[in-house]
Write a protein that holds these residues in place. Sequence first.
Motif, PDB file in Angstrom:
ATOM      1  N   ALA A 142      -9.591   4.822  10.341  1.00 53.70           N
ATOM      2  CA  ALA A 142      -8.475   4.212  11.079  1.00 53.70           C
ATOM      3  C   ALA A 142      -7.729   3.222  10.190  1.00 53.70           C
ATOM      4  O   ALA A 142      -6.494   3.154  10.204  1.00 53.70           O
ATOM      5  CB  ALA A 142      -9.011   3.506  12.325  1.00 53.70           C
ATOM      6  N   LEU A 143      -8.513   2.498   9.401  1.00 56.10           N
ATOM      7  CA  LEU A 143      -7.895   1.526   8.499  1.00 56.10           C
ATOM      8  C   LEU A 143      -7.031   2.237   7.463  1.00 56.10           C
ATOM      9  O   LEU A 143      -5.896   1.828   7.180  1.00 56.10           O
ATOM     10  CB  LEU A 143      -8.994   0.706   7.812  1.00 56.10           C
ATOM     11  N   ARG A 144      -7.560   3.314   6.925  1.00 63.09           N
ATOM     12  CA  ARG A 144      -6.794   4.057   5.904  1.00 63.09           C
ATOM     13  C   ARG A 144      -5.529   4.664   6.510  1.00 63.09           C
ATOM     14  O   ARG A 144      -4.474   4.679   5.885  1.00 63.09           O
ATOM     15  CB  ARG A 144      -7.665   5.155   5.297  1.00 63.09           C
ATOM     16  N   ARG A 145      -5.657   5.161   7.750  1.00 61.74           N
ATOM     17  CA  ARG A 145      -4.469   5.732   8.398  1.00 61.74           C
ATOM     18  C   ARG A 145      -3.393   4.652   8.588  1.00 61.74           C
ATOM     19  O   ARG A 145      -2.203   4.892   8.345  1.00 61.74           O
ATOM     20  CB  ARG A 145      -4.853   6.330   9.758  1.00 61.74           C
ATOM     21  N   ALA A 146      -3.857   3.471   8.995  1.00 59.86           N
ATOM     22  CA  ALA A 146      -2.888   2.390   9.219  1.00 59.86           C
ATOM     23  C   ALA A 146      -2.211   2.003   7.908  1.00 59.86           C
ATOM     24  O   ALA A 146      -0.993   1.792   7.850  1.00 59.86           O
ATOM     25  CB  ALA A 146      -3.595   1.181   9.830  1.00 59.86           C
ATOM     26  N   MET A 147      -3.009   1.912   6.846  1.00 61.11           N
ATOM     27  CA  MET A 147      -2.433   1.525   5.559  1.00 61.11           C
ATOM     28  C   MET A 147      -1.528   2.638   5.010  1.00 61.11           C
ATOM     29  O   MET A 147      -0.522   2.364   4.362  1.00 61.11           O
ATOM     30  CB  MET A 147      -3.543   1.221   4.556  1.00 61.11           C
ATOM     31  N   ALA A 148      -1.927   3.877   5.284  1.00 60.29           N
ATOM     32  CA  ALA A 148      -1.079   4.981   4.841  1.00 60.29           C
ATOM     33  C   ALA A 148       0.274   4.922   5.543  1.00 60.29           C
ATOM     34  O   ALA A 148       1.311   5.264   4.965  1.00 60.29           O
ATOM     35  CB  ALA A 148      -1.772   6.305   5.129  1.00 60.29           C
ATOM     36  N   ALA A 149       0.235   4.477   6.791  1.00 60.26           N
ATOM     37  CA  ALA A 149       1.490   4.349   7.522  1.00 60.26           C
ATOM     38  C   ALA A 149       2.380   3.286   6.881  1.00 60.26           C
ATOM     39  O   ALA A 149       3.607   3.367   6.933  1.00 60.26           O
ATOM     40  CB  ALA A 149       1.212   3.991   8.977  1.00 60.26           C
ATOM     41  N   LEU A 150       1.730   2.292   6.268  1.00 63.47           N
ATOM     42  CA  LEU A 150       2.507   1.238   5.603  1.00 63.47           C
ATOM     43  C   LEU A 150       3.165   1.735   4.318  1.00 63.47           C
ATOM     44  O   LEU A 150       4.180   1.202   3.888  1.00 63.47           O
ATOM     45  CB  LEU A 150       1.587   0.072   5.219  1.00 63.47           C
ATOM     46  N   ASP A 151       2.525   2.707   3.697  1.00 63.67           N
ATOM     47  CA  ASP A 151       2.962   3.120   2.367  1.00 63.67           C
ATOM     48  C   ASP A 151       4.411   3.565   2.323  1.00 63.67           C
ATOM     49  O   ASP A 151       5.029   3.565   1.261  1.00 63.67           O
ATOM     50  CB  ASP A 151       2.058   4.242   1.828  1.00 63.67           C
ATOM     51  N   GLY A 152       4.927   3.955   3.446  1.00 62.53           N
ATOM     52  CA  GLY A 152       6.317   4.391   3.454  1.00 62.53           C
ATOM     53  C   GLY A 152       7.304   3.243   3.552  1.00 62.53           C
ATOM     54  O   GLY A 152       8.510   3.473   3.666  1.00 62.53           O
ATOM     55  N   ASP A 153       6.787   2.005   3.519  1.00 58.74           N
ATOM     56  CA  ASP A 153       7.673   0.854   3.670  1.00 58.74           C
ATOM     57  C   ASP A 153       8.638   0.697   2.502  1.00 58.74           C
ATOM     58  O   ASP A 153       9.727   0.149   2.655  1.00 58.74           O
ATOM     59  CB  ASP A 153       6.851  -0.431   3.803  1.00 58.74           C
ATOM     60  N   ALA A 154       8.196   1.138   1.328  1.00 58.88           N
ATOM     61  CA  ALA A 154       9.051   0.963   0.151  1.00 58.88           C
ATOM     62  C   ALA A 154      10.312   1.792   0.305  1.00 58.88           C
ATOM     63  O   ALA A 154      10.244   2.990   0.595  1.00 58.88           O
ATOM     64  CB  ALA A 154       8.293   1.379  -1.103  1.00 58.88           C
ATOM     65  N   PRO A 155      11.458   1.184   0.138  1.00 58.82           N
ATOM     66  CA  PRO A 155      12.704   1.942   0.293  1.00 58.82           C
ATOM     67  C   PRO A 155      12.874   2.965  -0.826  1.00 58.82           C
ATOM     68  O   PRO A 155      12.241   2.857  -1.884  1.00 58.82           O
ATOM     69  CB  PRO A 155      13.783   0.863   0.210  1.00 58.82           C
ATOM     70  N   ALA A 156      13.704   3.905  -0.590  1.00 64.67           N
ATOM     71  CA  ALA A 156      13.941   4.957  -1.594  1.00 64.67           C
ATOM     72  C   ALA A 156      14.485   4.327  -2.871  1.00 64.67           C
ATOM     73  O   ALA A 156      15.322   3.425  -2.837  1.00 64.67           O
ATOM     74  CB  ALA A 156      14.940   5.968  -1.031  1.00 64.67           C
ATOM     75  N   GLY A 157      13.973   4.793  -3.987  1.00 64.52           N
ATOM     76  CA  GLY A 157      14.449   4.290  -5.274  1.00 64.52           C
ATOM     77  C   GLY A 157      13.844   2.970  -5.690  1.00 64.52           C
ATOM     78  O   GLY A 157      14.208   2.397  -6.722  1.00 64.52           O
TER      79      GLY A 157
END
Lengths: 439, 201
Positions: free
Chosen positions: A11-26
């Motif tokens: 669950a922790l990894r899933r939550a952190m994986a969800a965060l990984d997309g926070d970085a904007p494109a480029g």
Amino acid sequence: MSDDLDELDAALRRAMAALDGDAPAGYFEALPGRTLARFEDPAIGELPEEPARPLRAVQGVRPPDDADDDAEDDDAVFASQVMAAVELPDEAELSGPEQPGTLPRRDLASASSAIMRAVPVEVDGELGNPGEIRGTGADLGARSASSRITVLPMPPVEPARPEAAAEGVRSTSAAAPMTEVGQARRRRRLRAAIMGLGGIGLAAVATIYLTAGRNGTLILSNGEPAAPASTTAEVSPGAGSGTSVGAVAAGSASSTGPGAAAGSRPAGSDSGVGSAASTPAVAGSGASQGSGSGAVPESLGKFPGPLVKRPGNVKLPSKGRSAKEEVKLPDGGTGKGAVGKKLAPGKPRLDRASLSGDDIERAMTAVAAQARACFPGTRETVSLRLTVVPSGRIAQVAVIGAFAGTPAGACVKRVVLGATFPAWSGAPQSFDYSYLLSD
Amino acid sequence: MADEANDLDRDLDLVLARRGDRDAFGRLVRRHQRRVYAAALHILGNHSDADDVTQEAFVRAYRGLGSFDGRADFFTWLYRIAVNTALNALRSGKRGAALHQRSGAEAAHVGGRPEALGHGAPSPAQRAEHASEVARVLAAVAELSPGLRVTLVLATVEELPHKQIAEILQIPEGTVAWRVNEARRLLKLRLAMTQPTSVAR
């Protein structure tokens, strides 16, 4: 159980994986360029050698008028003025990267060195003829090179006032101004000590009488946290007679002084080491002499009454023992003698002209454990700038560097305000000190 | 062979960067930025703080290159700087609340990304459930103390061995193990407290 943990980790990894997309494109394409652009700032891009920057007019700060009885806290004010006059290079606020086995102290040390090089100071705490330069900061810097303590220079003492001579104050040598200052300060402290003894000593004697059994044992009673520094009764092991030395505090409590600050510490943080007065009765300065705070175990910090300073091999109560604890005197004496004699007012120990490195190290080490407790976690270094007035009281503590303004820094500051220094007869002293905080 | 060449390049960049070659340092940044950023992001919980910490870590590393003696791996050294910078940021109290403040809508947004849900097109119910779980987990992590939080992230998310975590955080391995267990225990407790009640249909 194992499945639970696996599920939790997943669950922790899933939550952190969800965060990984926070970085904007480029973002990652631009990051190196943005980082390198920061190096264009000369303060970041280079590792400059800190220039010896002159201080603002420290000489313009007047030392306190010790003959003035109404200005008991002039020392603190004076120290604050000196601190305000000392201008640190900006680089002192920066610290190097943490690296295993090294301390990010270089910037601070070099900044301090810059000050040391820049300012003429009196050497060895001796104050000579007015305006006479006895050495430079480099001298002191060389002496303190092996220590974590960086002594900051103090301004020269002003010439003796003519009216002082008219009052009959002996002024026959080149060091006369210092003699006058010292005498005036000694007189003031003696008065303060006697007055302080009126309250503290009486309370101490009464408590010792009440708690001393006829079989020659002293009983320590438990209660609210108090100030061991200002209520310590030193029991002479040889003669079995008690002499209150620790109670001879110098000066009055100031709302800005360490006593007030330490007294406001949150419950639970007091361990009795160097904490200052928390009751009006012992509202003297938290800078009593001979407090022996480093040797007082944590459990003793909870005792409100007079603490028996450990003389020689006296066994102190350990943690978890009864609140009422009998402490036998080392000479096997009755203890009756110890309490039967009237407590003589002690004289302030002014055998020092300045704080030595050992004095500073001792006082700071006494609260080091508490300071470390402020920062459970990784290995960090917190740097402090202190000004101590001759009464031994800390007039000012500033957290400098990376921890300035942080909760951990504030915690360390609170702890350090409880440190006690021996009194001396010279001018206020400022110095830098670093704690290496780690689990 | 290719690995050796990469190693040589890496070493060369390091040497050049230590001599003040910013382009070489730029290559080092490019090489390590994703992992540094990921660690910062997982510790701090939001892009803005992670970006600050990542840049700060590289700046600190650049300033400290002269004192890097090469005994440790460069990345380990850099990673340690990044983790400690993030930890300091957490402890300063200025950051780290972001996880707390992450709104349900935002959590639903990040949690609803298809890549976060695995393969296949998730149903709206699945997306909602996942978003809810993400929000609960992030909130629970945010309530951990900085020390526990960082240790847990390094052990569980970054999957570093305890020994390496101990080196990075400069604490004993036993402390790492204790922190991980304690963090898991607290996390489990908090997740249980915020367990959504199922509605019978």
